[in-house]
Each structure stands twice: as C-alpha cells, then as structure tokens.
Write a protein that holds these residues in place. Structure first.
Motif, PDB file in Angstrom:
ATOM      1  N   LEU A  15      -2.939   0.346  -4.024  1.00 45.36           N
ATOM      2  CA  LEU A  15      -2.828  -1.016  -3.518  1.00 45.36           C
ATOM      3  C   LEU A  15      -2.270  -1.876  -4.637  1.00 45.36           C
ATOM      4  CD1 LEU A  15      -5.482   0.303  -2.093  1.00 45.36           C
ATOM      5  CD2 LEU A  15      -5.770  -1.997  -1.248  1.00 45.36           C
ATOM      6  N   VAL A  16      -1.190  -2.596  -4.362  1.00 43.28           N
ATOM      7  CA  VAL A  16      -0.545  -3.452  -5.350  1.00 43.28           C
ATOM      8  C   VAL A  16      -0.579  -4.883  -4.820  1.00 43.28           C
ATOM      9  CG1 VAL A  16       1.536  -3.884  -6.707  1.00 43.28           C
ATOM     10  CG2 VAL A  16       0.990  -1.541  -5.964  1.00 43.28           C
ATOM     11  N   SER A  17      -1.238  -5.765  -5.570  1.00 45.53           N
ATOM     12  CA  SER A  17      -1.394  -7.158  -5.152  1.00 45.53           C
ATOM     13  C   SER A  17      -0.622  -8.072  -6.084  1.00 45.53           C
ATOM     14  CB  SER A  17      -2.867  -7.571  -5.198  1.00 45.53           C
ATOM     15  OG  SER A  17      -3.658  -6.716  -4.430  1.00 45.53           O
ATOM     16  N   PRO A  18       0.042  -9.098  -5.525  1.00 46.46           N
ATOM     17  CA  PRO A  18       0.738 -10.064  -6.375  1.00 46.46           C
ATOM     18  C   PRO A  18      -0.244 -10.969  -7.104  1.00 46.46           C
ATOM     19  CG  PRO A  18       0.850 -10.740  -4.075  1.00 46.46           C
ATOM     20  CD  PRO A  18       0.178  -9.392  -4.102  1.00 46.46           C
ATOM     21  N   ALA A  19       0.250 -11.702  -8.076  1.00 49.74           N
ATOM     22  CA  ALA A  19      -0.584 -12.661  -8.804  1.00 49.74           C
ATOM     23  C   ALA A  19      -1.122 -13.697  -7.822  1.00 49.74           C
ATOM     24  CB  ALA A  19       0.238 -13.339  -9.897  1.00 49.74           C
ATOM     25  N   PRO A  20      -2.389 -14.081  -7.963  1.00 47.20           N
ATOM     26  CA  PRO A  20      -2.998 -15.030  -7.032  1.00 47.20           C
ATOM     27  C   PRO A  20      -2.580 -16.463  -7.300  1.00 47.20           C
ATOM     28  CG  PRO A  20      -4.597 -14.312  -8.651  1.00 47.20           C
ATOM     29  CD  PRO A  20      -3.343 -13.530  -8.909  1.00 47.20           C
ATOM     30  N   VAL A  25       0.861  -1.178   0.000  1.00 47.67           N
ATOM     31  CA  VAL A  25       0.000   0.000   0.000  1.00 47.67           C
ATOM     32  C   VAL A  25       0.895   1.225   0.000  1.00 47.67           C
ATOM     33  CG1 VAL A  25      -1.765   1.284   1.252  1.00 47.67           C
ATOM     34  CG2 VAL A  25      -1.798  -1.209   1.283  1.00 47.67           C
ATOM     35  N   MET A  26       0.658   2.132  -0.951  1.00 50.43           N
ATOM     36  CA  MET A  26       1.422   3.376  -1.026  1.00 50.43           C
ATOM     37  C   MET A  26       0.448   4.544  -0.966  1.00 50.43           C
ATOM     38  SD  MET A  26       4.325   2.446  -3.833  1.00 50.43           S
ATOM     39  CE  MET A  26       3.487   1.203  -4.794  1.00 50.43           C
ATOM     40  N   ALA A  27       0.652   5.441  -0.002  1.00 49.23           N
ATOM     41  CA  ALA A  27      -0.277   6.549   0.213  1.00 49.23           C
ATOM     42  C   ALA A  27      -0.060   7.701  -0.762  1.00 49.23           C
ATOM     43  CB  ALA A  27      -0.171   7.046   1.647  1.00 49.23           C
ATOM     44  N   HIS A  28       1.184   7.904  -1.215  1.00 45.20           N
ATOM     45  CA  HIS A  28       1.482   9.052  -2.082  1.00 45.20           C
ATOM     46  C   HIS A  28       2.491   8.660  -3.141  1.00 45.20           C
ATOM     47  CE1 HIS A  28       0.207  10.863   1.777  1.00 45.20           C
ATOM     48  NE2 HIS A  28      -0.456  11.667   0.972  1.00 45.20           N
ATOM     49  N   GLN A  47       5.769   9.774  -5.749  1.00 41.60           N
ATOM     50  CA  GLN A  47       7.080  10.321  -5.405  1.00 41.60           C
ATOM     51  C   GLN A  47       7.034  11.820  -5.175  1.00 41.60           C
ATOM     52  OE1 GLN A  47       9.608   8.913  -8.567  1.00 41.60           O
ATOM     53  NE2 GLN A  47       9.757   6.879  -7.668  1.00 41.60           N
ATOM     54  N   GLY A  48       6.046  12.497  -5.719  1.00 43.60           N
ATOM     55  CA  GLY A  48       5.900  13.936  -5.518  1.00 43.60           C
ATOM     56  C   GLY A  48       5.120  14.285  -4.257  1.00 43.60           C
ATOM     57  N   GLY A  49       4.656  13.271  -3.515  1.00 44.01           N
ATOM     58  CA  GLY A  49       3.956  13.514  -2.263  1.00 44.01           C
ATOM     59  C   GLY A  49       2.459  13.748  -2.408  1.00 44.01           C
ATOM     60  N   ARG A  50       1.915  13.542  -3.605  1.00 43.89           N
ATOM     61  CA  ARG A  50       0.476  13.745  -3.790  1.00 43.89           C
ATOM     62  C   ARG A  50      -0.236  12.386  -3.840  1.00 43.89           C
ATOM     63  NH1 ARG A  50      -1.248  12.404  -8.729  1.00 43.89           N
ATOM     64  NH2 ARG A  50       0.267  12.238 -10.392  1.00 43.89           N
ATOM     65  N   PRO A  51      -1.540  12.358  -3.499  1.00 44.92           N
ATOM     66  CA  PRO A  51      -2.283  11.100  -3.611  1.00 44.92           C
ATOM     67  C   PRO A  51      -2.331  10.626  -5.064  1.00 44.92           C
ATOM     68  CG  PRO A  51      -3.525  12.730  -2.361  1.00 44.92           C
ATOM     69  CD  PRO A  51      -2.344  13.441  -2.957  1.00 44.92           C
ATOM     70  N   TYR A  52      -2.414   9.336  -5.255  1.00 38.03           N
ATOM     71  CA  TYR A  52      -2.513   8.762  -6.591  1.00 38.03           C
ATOM     72  C   TYR A  52      -3.889   9.045  -7.184  1.00 38.03           C
ATOM     73  CZ  TYR A  52       1.780   6.111  -5.878  1.00 38.03           C
ATOM     74  OH  TYR A  52       3.070   5.744  -5.674  1.00 38.03           O
ATOM     75  N   THR A  53      -3.940   9.095  -8.530  1.00 42.18           N
ATOM     76  CA  THR A  53      -5.207   9.240  -9.249  1.00 42.18           C
ATOM     77  C   THR A  53      -5.296   8.128 -10.294  1.00 42.18           C
ATOM     78  OG1 THR A  53      -4.341  10.645 -11.020  1.00 42.18           O
ATOM     79  CG2 THR A  53      -5.111  11.767  -8.994  1.00 42.18           C
ATOM     80  N   VAL A  54      -6.464   8.013 -10.928  1.00 43.98           N
ATOM     81  CA  VAL A  54      -6.628   6.992 -11.957  1.00 43.98           C
ATOM     82  C   VAL A  54      -5.678   7.228 -13.132  1.00 43.98           C
ATOM     83  CG1 VAL A  54      -8.974   6.378 -11.311  1.00 43.98           C
ATOM     84  CG2 VAL A  54      -8.612   8.185 -12.980  1.00 43.98           C
TER      85      VAL A  54
END
Length: 191
Positions: free
Chosen positions: A36-41, A3-6, A8-15
């Motif tokens: 949210l980054v999930s590995p292959a199931p 899980v990454m909140a921001h 590299q520029g410190g802003r929230p992610y967008t689509v």
C-alpha cells in the motif's frame, strides 16, 4: 492510495522489499504481502495527528508510549503497518519498531486512504489483535472507536462528532473531543 499485489517477479511483497522503497514522502505499508502506497497527507490530517499525539502523550502512563507515523508495526514478514498514531507497551518495543500489535492504532482519514483505513487496515488490525482502533475523519470532524470483543472481532463502541466528547478507557483514560483536534482549522472551510 496505490495497492500492488505482487512485485515485478510476481511474488507477494515482504518487509525486505520495503527497505528498497524510495524516500519520497509517501508511506509504504504491507498487508498480507500487498503493498500500500499513500501520498503525503494534507493540513487537516497532520494537525489532527499532531494534536492527538500531544494530548495523548500528556496523559500516557510511564509504562506506555505514544508514537506517530512513520513508526512500523511489523508482526510478520508480510505485514508491516504504520498507523498515524499508536500506543504500545514499553516492554514490547525494539529500538526500530513494534514487533507485536499495539494497544491502540489510530488512522486519520484522507481522501486517498479512507477506503483502506475503513476496511483493509481495520481488518488487518483486528487480525493482529489490536485491542482498540480509532478512525478520525478530520473533515467532519468525527471519531469512531472500535474495540475487540471476547471473540476477537471489532465492535463499534462509540462515534462522536464535533464538540461531543469520548471518554476512552483503552489504552488509558483520556477524553477526546474531535473538534479540538483541529485547533483553529476547525472553523476553516474544507476545500
């Protein structure tokens, strides 16, 4: 799951940021600007998704559709989820994604995603207004069903294990037996 909140520029992610993610077999999703980054199931996860999808598709009314991941539910610029399985109205779909809450979202637990599926994603689906949310644990196997109440909050309406059955009414009538979703993997020991 990472899980990454921001960014590299410190802003929230967008689509828009999702378009630049690598095509590496991982699932990239956004909840309130958090990536949210999930590995292959694994095998049990994939078998449950495949069998549930086929089972649901056979019973799906003509005005609804069943999709498996990756298929995006994008309700805002800071929220894009890819449920393992979803059911949506034909009238709500675009060619590329679902811009509104699905009628049903299903997440199949994996060791790396369980906490997010049980908490973060459940809360996000509730806020979106997903009427019915199913969580399937392929290890037990177990199906837990949540439905929105009159106040827009999830209440647990069922929990069935193994050979027990759940007779769903939402989004359409269908009987689910968790053990059947694993096929022959049901009798195989969990590693």
């Amino acid at each position: 799951m990472t899980v990454m909140a921001h960014d590299q520029g410190g802003r929230p992610y967008t689509v828009e940021d999702l378009g630049g993610m690598p095509d590496d077999g991982r699932r990239y999703e956004l909840i309130d600007g958090m990536l949210l980054v999930s590995p292959a199931p694994g095998a049990r996860h994939q078998k449950v998704v495949l069998r549930l999808g086929m089972f649901m598709e056979l019973r799906c009314p003509d005005d609804l559709h069943v999709f498996s991941a990756p298929f995006s539910v994008r309700t805002s610029e800071s929220n894009e989820l890819q449920p393992d399985l979803l059911v949506a109205r034909d009238a709500d779909l675009t060619d590329k994604l679902l811009p509104v809450a699905p009628l049903l979202a299903v997440e199949v637990l994996s060791p790396s995603t369980a906490l997010n599926d049980l908490n973060t994603k459940k809360a996000a689906y509730e806020r979106m207004g997903v009427r019915s949310y199913w969580i399937i644990d392929p290890q037990d196997p177990k199906l837990t069903v949540f439905e929105l109440d009159a106040d827009g909050c999830y209440g647990q309406v069922a929990e069935v294990k193994g050979e027990d059955s759940f007779d769903a009414t939402l989004p359409f009538p269908v009987r689910i037996v968790p053990a059947q979703l694993l096929g022959t993997l049901y009798n195989r020991p969990v590693e």
